[in-house]
Design a protein around this motif. Structure first.
Motif, mmCIF file in Angstrom:
data_model
loop_
_atom_site.group_PDB
_atom_site.id
_atom_site.type_symbol
_atom_site.label_atom_id
_atom_site.label_comp_id
_atom_site.label_asym_id
_atom_site.label_seq_id
_atom_site.Cartn_x
_atom_site.Cartn_y
_atom_site.Cartn_z
ATOM 1 N N ARG A 56 0.825 -1.212 0.000
ATOM 2 C CA ARG A 56 0.000 0.000 0.000
ATOM 3 C C ARG A 56 0.860 1.264 0.000
ATOM 4 O O ARG A 56 0.551 2.239 -0.690
ATOM 5 N N LEU A 57 1.939 1.244 0.770
ATOM 6 C CA LEU A 57 2.838 2.403 0.792
ATOM 7 C C LEU A 57 3.482 2.617 -0.570
ATOM 8 O O LEU A 57 3.594 3.753 -1.049
ATOM 9 N N GLY A 58 3.901 1.535 -1.202
ATOM 10 C CA GLY A 58 4.495 1.659 -2.525
ATOM 11 C C GLY A 58 3.504 2.184 -3.549
ATOM 12 O O GLY A 58 3.854 2.999 -4.410
ATOM 13 N N LEU A 59 2.268 1.722 -3.447
ATOM 14 C CA LEU A 59 1.247 2.175 -4.396
ATOM 15 C C LEU A 59 0.975 3.664 -4.236
ATOM 16 O O LEU A 59 0.823 4.386 -5.231
ATOM 17 N N TRP A 60 0.937 4.152 -2.984
ATOM 18 C CA TRP A 60 0.692 5.570 -2.784
ATOM 19 C C TRP A 60 1.900 6.423 -3.178
ATOM 20 O O TRP A 60 1.746 7.568 -3.625
ATOM 21 N N ALA A 61 3.101 5.865 -3.043
ATOM 22 C CA ALA A 61 4.284 6.567 -3.562
ATOM 23 C C ALA A 61 4.156 6.741 -5.069
ATOM 24 O O ALA A 61 4.442 7.815 -5.619
ATOM 25 N N LEU A 62 3.718 5.691 -5.740
ATOM 26 C CA LEU A 62 3.544 5.733 -7.187
ATOM 27 C C LEU A 62 2.456 6.735 -7.579
ATOM 28 O O LEU A 62 2.634 7.535 -8.512
ATOM 29 N N ARG A 63 1.345 6.715 -6.873
ATOM 30 C CA ARG A 63 0.243 7.627 -7.197
ATOM 31 C C ARG A 63 0.663 9.087 -7.023
ATOM 32 O O ARG A 63 0.358 9.938 -7.870
ATOM 33 N N ALA A 64 1.355 9.377 -5.922
ATOM 34 C CA ALA A 64 1.798 10.750 -5.695
ATOM 35 C C ALA A 64 2.784 11.191 -6.764
ATOM 36 O O ALA A 64 2.736 12.342 -7.239
ATOM 37 N N LEU A 65 3.676 10.280 -7.168
ATOM 38 C CA LEU A 65 4.649 10.633 -8.212
ATOM 39 C C LEU A 65 3.956 10.878 -9.540
ATOM 40 O O LEU A 65 4.284 11.829 -10.250
ATOM 41 N N GLN A 183 -0.782 -9.244 -14.080
ATOM 42 C CA GLN A 183 -1.868 -8.485 -13.473
ATOM 43 C C GLN A 183 -1.977 -7.157 -14.211
ATOM 44 O O GLN A 183 -0.963 -6.539 -14.564
ATOM 45 N N ILE A 184 -3.190 -6.718 -14.414
ATOM 46 C CA ILE A 184 -3.424 -5.540 -15.256
ATOM 47 C C ILE A 184 -3.036 -4.236 -14.575
ATOM 48 O O ILE A 184 -2.609 -3.280 -15.238
ATOM 49 N N GLU A 185 -3.149 -4.174 -13.235
ATOM 50 C CA GLU A 185 -2.939 -2.895 -12.545
ATOM 51 C C GLU A 185 -1.573 -2.273 -12.815
ATOM 52 O O GLU A 185 -1.495 -1.078 -13.140
ATOM 53 N N PRO A 186 -0.453 -3.015 -12.707
ATOM 54 C CA PRO A 186 0.842 -2.384 -12.973
ATOM 55 C C PRO A 186 0.955 -1.844 -14.398
ATOM 56 O O PRO A 186 1.598 -0.812 -14.626
ATOM 57 N N TRP A 187 0.327 -2.530 -15.342
ATOM 58 C CA TRP A 187 0.389 -2.076 -16.729
ATOM 59 C C TRP A 187 -0.455 -0.824 -16.935
ATOM 60 O O TRP A 187 -0.135 0.012 -17.800
ATOM 61 N N ILE A 188 -1.528 -0.681 -16.172
ATOM 62 C CA ILE A 188 -2.309 0.557 -16.228
ATOM 63 C C ILE A 188 -1.455 1.736 -15.776
ATOM 64 O O ILE A 188 -1.439 2.803 -16.408
ATOM 65 N N TYR A 189 -0.710 1.544 -14.683
ATOM 66 C CA TYR A 189 0.168 2.616 -14.206
ATOM 67 C C TYR A 189 1.265 2.921 -15.211
ATOM 68 O O TYR A 189 1.616 4.090 -15.427
ATOM 69 N N ALA A 190 1.809 1.880 -15.851
ATOM 70 C CA ALA A 190 2.831 2.104 -16.876
ATOM 71 C C ALA A 190 2.232 2.875 -18.056
ATOM 72 O O ALA A 190 2.864 3.790 -18.604
ATOM 73 N N GLY A 191 1.004 2.510 -18.440
ATOM 74 C CA GLY A 191 0.340 3.226 -19.532
ATOM 75 C C GLY A 191 0.068 4.679 -19.189
ATOM 76 O O GLY A 191 0.212 5.577 -20.036
ATOM 77 N N LEU A 192 -0.322 4.939 -17.927
ATOM 78 C CA LEU A 192 -0.539 6.320 -17.493
ATOM 79 C C LEU A 192 0.752 7.123 -17.560
ATOM 80 O O LEU A 192 0.745 8.293 -17.977
ATOM 81 N N LEU A 193 1.869 6.491 -17.180
ATOM 82 C CA LEU A 193 3.153 7.191 -17.258
ATOM 83 C C LEU A 193 3.489 7.542 -18.704
ATOM 84 O O LEU A 193 3.891 8.684 -18.995
ATOM 85 N N LEU A 194 3.315 6.601 -19.616
ATOM 86 C CA LEU A 194 3.588 6.879 -21.027
ATOM 87 C C LEU A 194 2.667 7.975 -21.556
ATOM 88 O O LEU A 194 3.091 8.824 -22.357
ATOM 89 N N THR A 195 1.416 7.968 -21.096
ATOM 90 C CA THR A 195 0.475 9.017 -21.514
ATOM 91 C C THR A 195 0.929 10.388 -21.029
ATOM 92 O O THR A 195 0.916 11.372 -21.783
ATOM 93 N N LEU A 196 1.362 10.460 -19.766
ATOM 94 C CA LEU A 196 1.823 11.734 -19.210
ATOM 95 C C LEU A 196 3.059 12.243 -19.938
ATOM 96 O O LEU A 196 3.179 13.445 -20.220
ATOM 97 N N LEU A 197 3.967 11.332 -20.261
ATOM 98 C CA LEU A 197 5.163 11.740 -20.994
ATOM 99 C C LEU A 197 4.798 12.187 -22.406
ATOM 100 O O LEU A 197 5.368 13.153 -22.932
ATOM 101 N N GLY A 198 3.830 11.484 -23.016
ATOM 102 C CA GLY A 198 3.386 11.882 -24.347
ATOM 103 C C GLY A 198 2.698 13.238 -24.340
ATOM 104 O O GLY A 198 2.840 14.029 -25.280
#
Length: 209
Positions: A56-65, A183-198
């Motif tokens: 949970r802590l790691g997930l919230w670190a990722l969300r904040a970043l 699992q789909i969740e990590p790939w969703i976060y990876a996709g969001l990162l690519l979207t933000l960079l794009g």
């Protein structure tokens, strides 16, 4: 609209801080429940409370970043200059959650044993990537003040803070490798990162101040 009233700005400031602190407060509350004799399951931390807390802590670190990385693209798309001050506090929250994530892992999972930590880093690529992410975020947190900008100079400060992009990439891969199986969740976060960079490639709108 590119500006907002002082009262709304203050309310938003406190709202964001409370929202980011709330998950940590809930975790602390659940551990206090366990300290009072409540079972991990009844406290909402599953049968493996340490692993659940680390996750949970790691997930919230990722969300904040990710939220911090979203500020500049959103400003460019909307022209909302009032978003700019939130990049630093969100980045600091990401680092704070990352620090507690690492601390809980080191103390409660590894028993504060550096030899076990080193063995885990060598054995597991996702742990190596997690450590690399933290090390890249560390100088950004330490130089997040205006005094640091003056001391380093604008160009060097900006060059240093571009570490946030490889840090985000390392964090995304860390999450993908951390989970068991597909699992789909990590790939969703990876996709969001690519979207933000794009989105950073979108032409800049003139910011209203």
């Amino acid at each position: 609209m590119g500006t907002m009233t002082r009262g709304r700005s203050l309310a938003l400031r406190w709202g964001v801080q409370v929202a980011m602190a709330l998950p940590l407060a809930i975790l602390v509350g659940r551990w206090l429940m366990m300290a009072g004799g409540v079972s991990p399951l009844d406290a909402g931390l599953t049968a493996e409370p340490v692993a659940e807390t680390i996750n949970r802590l790691g997930l919230w670190a990722l969300r904040a970043l990710w939220l911090a990385l979203a500020i500049t693209p959103l400003r460019r798309l909307t022209g909302w200059a009032w978003l700019a001050p939130w990049r630093r506090p969100l980045g600091l929250w990401a680092f704070a959650y990352g620090c507690i994530h690492l601390l809980v892992y080191f103390v409660l999972d590894q028993g504060a044993a550096f030899d076990l930590l080193w063995a885990d880093v060598v054995k597991h690529r996702f742990i190596l990537l997690g450590m690399a992410t933290w090390l890249m975020l560390l100088p950004l947190a330490l130089t997040s003040t205006r005094a640091s900008i003056r001391r380093l100079g604008g160009r060097r400060w900006q060059a240093l803070h571009r570490l946030v992009y490889p840090a985000g990439g390392a964090a995304a891969i860390h999450f993908i490798l951390r989970v068991k199986g597909f699992q789909i969740e990590p790939w969703i976060y990876a996709g969001l990162l690519l979207t933000l960079l794009g989105m950073r490639m979108v032409p800049r709108r003139r910011i209203k101040v």
